[in-house]
Design a protein around this motif. Structure first.
Motif, mmCIF file in Angstrom:
data_model
loop_
_atom_site.group_PDB
_atom_site.id
_atom_site.type_symbol
_atom_site.label_atom_id
_atom_site.label_comp_id
_atom_site.label_asym_id
_atom_site.label_seq_id
_atom_site.Cartn_x
_atom_site.Cartn_y
_atom_site.Cartn_z
ATOM 1 N N ALA A 1 1.368 2.562 -3.341
ATOM 2 C CA ALA A 1 0.214 3.329 -3.825
ATOM 3 C C ALA A 1 0.221 4.741 -3.239
ATOM 4 C CB ALA A 1 -1.085 2.610 -3.466
ATOM 5 N N VAL A 2 0.658 4.869 -1.969
ATOM 6 C CA VAL A 2 0.761 6.208 -1.359
ATOM 7 C C VAL A 2 1.738 7.054 -2.178
ATOM 8 C CG1 VAL A 2 1.491 7.497 0.678
ATOM 9 C CG2 VAL A 2 0.212 5.363 0.971
ATOM 10 N N ALA A 3 2.899 6.479 -2.492
ATOM 11 C CA ALA A 3 3.919 7.215 -3.250
ATOM 12 C C ALA A 3 3.408 7.552 -4.650
ATOM 13 C CB ALA A 3 5.197 6.389 -3.328
ATOM 14 N N ALA B 1 -8.505 7.517 8.556
ATOM 15 C CA ALA B 1 -7.286 8.225 8.979
ATOM 16 C C ALA B 1 -6.015 7.590 8.420
ATOM 17 C CB ALA B 1 -7.212 8.245 10.510
ATOM 18 N N HIS B 2 -6.129 6.430 7.753
ATOM 19 C CA HIS B 2 -4.929 5.808 7.196
ATOM 20 C C HIS B 2 -4.339 6.728 6.116
ATOM 21 C CE1 HIS B 2 -2.351 3.031 4.974
ATOM 22 N NE2 HIS B 2 -2.347 2.284 6.074
ATOM 23 N N PRO B 3 -2.995 6.810 6.043
ATOM 24 C CA PRO B 3 -2.372 7.730 5.071
ATOM 25 C C PRO B 3 -2.873 7.539 3.639
ATOM 26 C CG PRO B 3 -0.702 6.876 6.546
ATOM 27 C CD PRO B 3 -1.974 6.163 6.890
ATOM 28 N N LEU C 1 0.827 -1.199 0.000
ATOM 29 C CA LEU C 1 0.000 0.000 0.000
ATOM 30 C C LEU C 1 0.870 1.261 0.000
ATOM 31 C CD1 LEU C 1 -2.981 0.765 -0.020
ATOM 32 C CD2 LEU C 1 -2.918 0.796 2.469
ATOM 33 N N SER C 2 2.050 1.165 0.600
ATOM 34 C CA SER C 2 2.947 2.332 0.609
ATOM 35 C C SER C 2 3.351 2.712 -0.817
ATOM 36 C CB SER C 2 4.183 2.063 1.456
ATOM 37 O OG SER C 2 4.789 0.847 1.092
ATOM 38 N N ILE D 1 -6.164 9.168 3.324
ATOM 39 C CA ILE D 1 -6.005 10.635 3.359
ATOM 40 C C ILE D 1 -5.570 11.153 1.992
ATOM 41 C CG2 ILE D 1 -4.521 12.491 4.246
ATOM 42 C CD1 ILE D 1 -4.667 11.124 6.967
ATOM 43 N N ILE D 2 -4.598 10.483 1.376
ATOM 44 C CA ILE D 2 -4.085 11.009 0.096
ATOM 45 C C ILE D 2 -5.117 10.829 -1.023
ATOM 46 C CG2 ILE D 2 -2.831 8.965 -0.808
ATOM 47 C CD1 ILE D 2 -0.519 10.940 -1.433
ATOM 48 N N ASP E 1 0.854 -1.394 6.456
ATOM 49 C CA ASP E 1 1.280 -1.292 5.057
ATOM 50 C C ASP E 1 1.027 -2.642 4.402
ATOM 51 O OD1 ASP E 1 2.368 -0.492 2.686
ATOM 52 O OD2 ASP E 1 4.461 -0.629 3.345
ATOM 53 N N PRO E 2 -0.249 -2.974 4.212
ATOM 54 C CA PRO E 2 -0.585 -4.330 3.728
ATOM 55 C C PRO E 2 -0.263 -4.521 2.256
ATOM 56 C CG PRO E 2 -2.572 -3.007 3.888
ATOM 57 C CD PRO E 2 -1.452 -2.156 4.432
ATOM 58 N N VAL F 1 7.042 11.320 1.699
ATOM 59 C CA VAL F 1 5.978 11.404 0.690
ATOM 60 C C VAL F 1 4.906 12.390 1.147
ATOM 61 C CG1 VAL F 1 4.174 10.103 -0.507
ATOM 62 C CG2 VAL F 1 6.404 9.055 -0.113
ATOM 63 N N LEU F 2 4.614 13.360 0.282
ATOM 64 C CA LEU F 2 3.612 14.383 0.609
ATOM 65 C C LEU F 2 2.205 13.805 0.470
ATOM 66 C CD1 LEU F 2 2.892 17.310 1.285
ATOM 67 C CD2 LEU F 2 3.144 17.864 -1.147
ATOM 68 N N LEU F 3 1.465 13.812 1.564
ATOM 69 C CA LEU F 3 0.093 13.268 1.546
ATOM 70 C C LEU F 3 -0.937 14.352 1.256
ATOM 71 C CD1 LEU F 3 -0.041 10.981 4.728
ATOM 72 C CD2 LEU F 3 0.265 10.274 2.358
ATOM 73 N N ASN G 1 -11.242 1.364 -1.661
ATOM 74 C CA ASN G 1 -12.265 0.875 -2.591
ATOM 75 C C ASN G 1 -13.658 1.297 -2.133
ATOM 76 O OD1 ASN G 1 -9.861 -0.962 -2.390
ATOM 77 N ND2 ASN G 1 -10.694 -1.698 -4.315
ATOM 78 N N TYR H 1 12.280 4.922 0.027
ATOM 79 C CA TYR H 1 10.880 5.343 -0.050
ATOM 80 C C TYR H 1 10.781 6.862 0.109
ATOM 81 C CZ TYR H 1 5.853 5.360 0.749
ATOM 82 O OH TYR H 1 4.498 5.604 0.656
ATOM 83 N N GLU I 1 -2.182 20.785 1.658
ATOM 84 C CA GLU I 1 -2.934 21.792 2.407
ATOM 85 C C GLU I 1 -2.689 21.696 3.914
ATOM 86 O OE1 GLU I 1 -5.300 18.267 1.061
ATOM 87 O OE2 GLU I 1 -4.049 19.743 0.058
ATOM 88 N N PHE J 1 0.781 3.064 11.035
ATOM 89 C CA PHE J 1 -0.279 2.560 10.174
ATOM 90 C C PHE J 1 0.192 1.318 9.422
ATOM 91 C CE2 PHE J 1 -0.945 7.182 10.443
ATOM 92 C CZ PHE J 1 -2.268 7.236 10.856
ATOM 93 N N SER K 1 -7.292 13.806 -0.605
ATOM 94 C CA SER K 1 -6.570 15.026 -0.984
ATOM 95 C C SER K 1 -6.455 15.145 -2.507
ATOM 96 C CB SER K 1 -5.177 14.989 -0.332
ATOM 97 O OG SER K 1 -4.368 16.001 -0.828
ATOM 98 N N ARG L 1 -0.408 13.655 -7.741
ATOM 99 C CA ARG L 1 -0.748 15.014 -7.313
ATOM 100 C C ARG L 1 0.123 16.032 -8.041
ATOM 101 N NH1 ARG L 1 -3.389 17.764 -3.014
ATOM 102 N NH2 ARG L 1 -3.284 19.937 -3.625
ATOM 103 N N ALA M 1 1.006 10.422 -4.527
ATOM 104 C CA ALA M 1 1.736 11.687 -4.315
ATOM 105 C C ALA M 1 2.305 12.173 -5.648
ATOM 106 C CB ALA M 1 2.848 11.480 -3.295
#
Lengths: 454, 80
Positions: free
Chosen positions: A234-236, A283-285, A231-232, A288-289, B70-71, B39-41, A327, B36, B44, B68, A292, A242, A239
């Motif tokens: 996907a966070v990157a 609230a999971h990052p 999942l990290s 949140i992203i 990281d699955p 990383v900007l989430l 999802n 890694y 704002e 948190f 955003s 964005r 970002a």
């Protein structure tokens, strides 16, 4: 949800329903039941009363000789109706006690002999999907995806395969693509796999969109054979997206993000309710992203998943409510799957969602002969295919309606309102608001344009 | 590096570097997935994410900032 309602009206009504020469109707049996939309096309059915043949027999056991009585004083009547999914269980429990004549309310599940499941052959072709999405009409109206960035977050795209099987040139925007750390390969040149299927399916409705290749599912874990990511990653990737969005001129922002992936098992996550959990926590990052990026103007679509009750994927390990995490995010379109006959495929996950109850949002087409990414006879399947098909439709709309003119939230609402309802009570947990309907969507946009001009 | 988790931290734009985040949180290089990065989430909010070891995550995560999960994530298809 569809229900059967067992009533005991007056004996003369029961007699009329039971009489073969009289055509009694639902209206003859009951005028109105609170919270139930009665199906007046269904002819009421008289139901005999069963009782033990021997005196003193157990009235609830079927394992004994029974006698059946159709006497009007003893028989009952079944009518059919529909209850909103939001209050299904409460209505089913309360109606018998609160409404005179109602004996019981039962679920009326869909029964089919040909439900489309994982191993079923293709139902139609991608050209059928093109027709159902009214692509010629889209093209004639200038809705072809030109100038729209369409991110495919998956296992990477093989542009040569897509070009060959779609029969037209494909644009992969390498500069705006994103390859996670540790993944080798170039945008548009990855091995043919799930991501190539998704890319193909996005281009059915938006042939001129620019594909942004985001291979987040190419594993960064060592030694595994399963194709997955973290999942990290996907966070990157989000970002990065964005920055892609922010680099577009504000007046013409158009970024559509297609995600045909998710989490199958709670075992890799912290339990719901525990701080740090992903599946149930806004609230999971990553959640949140997602919010955003949507707020900044991106349309984000997620597959609802393949954990439908009728024939779920064997990897599904959530005990219930399988539309989890992003999802089920309120700011995304969660896409369920229907075949080209408009019937929900048995593996399409049903709501409610975990972050937001009203999931899936809408359905789109899947299980058709398309990209041949998995072989000549293997359909593009799963809500994995339905999601990019819908993402293509959204990208086509964005050709003329950038986020500055129609926010992602407004577009989602419009898709809800214009979807072809598959029930009689609006939203339901099988189809969401219904099947995304291009013609109704275009008509609504024409009305909106006229209002804006006036 | 064993089990990894995500944590979040708020930083002013001028100080939004991985080094600064590590310094503020008291993290060593062996506890952070430096590849890694930071990383900007949510611009704002000035909210960023880092990937760190489970032990470090438990030790340094600010209130509301994790750790948190990281699955793994998988493609939804074809249905099996």
């Amino acid at each position: 949800m569809r229900v059967l309602i067992q009533l005991r009206p007056s004996p003369d009504v029961v007699a009329a329903v039971a009489a073969p020469d009289l055509a009694a109707t639902t209206a003859d049996v009951t005028d109105d039941l609170p919270g139930v939309v009665l199906d007046h096309s269904f002819a009421p059915v008289a139901l005999p009363r069963a009782r033990p043949a021997a005196p003193g027999g157990d009235p609830l056991s079927l394992h004994q000789p029974l006698v059946f009585s159709m006497a009007p004083e003893e028989a009952s009547v079944l009518v059919r109706g529909e209850i909103s999914d939001d209050e299904g269980s409460a209505r089913m429990a309360l109606l018998p006690g609160r409404v005179r004549d109602v004996i019981a309310v039962y679920a009326d599940p869909l029964i089919e002999t040909s439900l489309t499941c994982g191993g079923s052959p293709p139902v139609g072709t991608w050209q059928d999907v093109e027709r159902l999405l009214r692509v010629p009409e889209l093209r004639a109206g200038g809705y072809d995806g030109s100038g729209v960035a369409l991110a495919v977050c998956d296992t990477g795209v093989n542009a040569a395969h897509v070009t060959e099987h779609l029969g037209r040139d494909v644009t992969v925007d390498a500069e705006r693509s994103f390859v996670p750390a540790g993944v080798s390969g170039k945008p548009g040149e990855f091995a043919v796999d799930h991501g190539t299927m998704c890319a193909f399916d996005t281009l059915i409705a938006a042939p001129r969109a620019s594909l942004v290749d985001v291979p987040i599912l190419l594993s960064r874990r060592q030694g595994g054979t399963v194709m997955d990511g973290l999942l990290s990653d996907a966070v990157a990737a989000f970002a990065h997206l964005r920055t892609v969005l922010d680099a577009q001129p504000a007046a013409s922002r158009a970024l559509v993000v297609s995600n045909s992936w998710g989490s199958f098992s709670p075992l890799w996550d912290l339990p719901p309710g525990v701080a740090g959990n992903y599946s149930d926590s806004a609230a999971h990052p990553f959640n949140i992203i997602v919010g955003s990026l949507e707020q900044a103007g991106a349309d984000i679509l997620f597959a609802a998943g393949n954990c439908g009750t009728e024939c779920k994927d064997r990897r599904c390990a959530f005990p219930g409510r399988p539309i989890v995490g992003a999802n089920s995010h309120p700011q995304v379109l969660s896409i369920g799957g229907v075949d080209t006959n408009g019937e929900r495929v048995g593996y399409s996950s049903q709501g409610p969602g975990r972050l937001s109850d009203r999931k899936p949002d809408v359905c789109s087409y899947t299980h058709f002969a398309g990209s041949k990414a998995f072989g000549d006879d293997v359909p593009d399947s799963g809500t994995s295919a339905a999601c990019p098909v819908a993402a293509g439709l959204v990208a086509a709309i964005r050709t003329r309606w950038p986020a500055s003119r129609l926010t992602p939230s407004q577009l989602r609402t419009l898709m809800h309102r214009t979807a072809e309802d598959r029930s009689t009570v609006g939203f339901d947990y099988d189809y969401g608001y219904g099947i995304a309907d291009t013609a109704a969507l275009l008509a609504a946009l024409r009305r909106r344009e006229e209002r804006l001009r006036a | 590096m064993g089990g990894m988790v995500l944590i979040t931290v708020e930083l002013p734009p001028a100080e939004a570097t991985l080094e600064e985040a590590m310094r503020r949180l008291g993290l060593g290089e062996d506890e952070v997935d430096t590849a890694y990065g930071l990383v900007l989430l949510a611009p704002e909010q000035g909210l960023y994410a880092l990937r760190v070891t489970e032990d470090a995550g438990r030790r340094v995560a600010p209130p509301g900032g994790g750790p948190f999960s990281d699955p793994p994530i998988e493609p939804y298809g074809p249905p099996r």
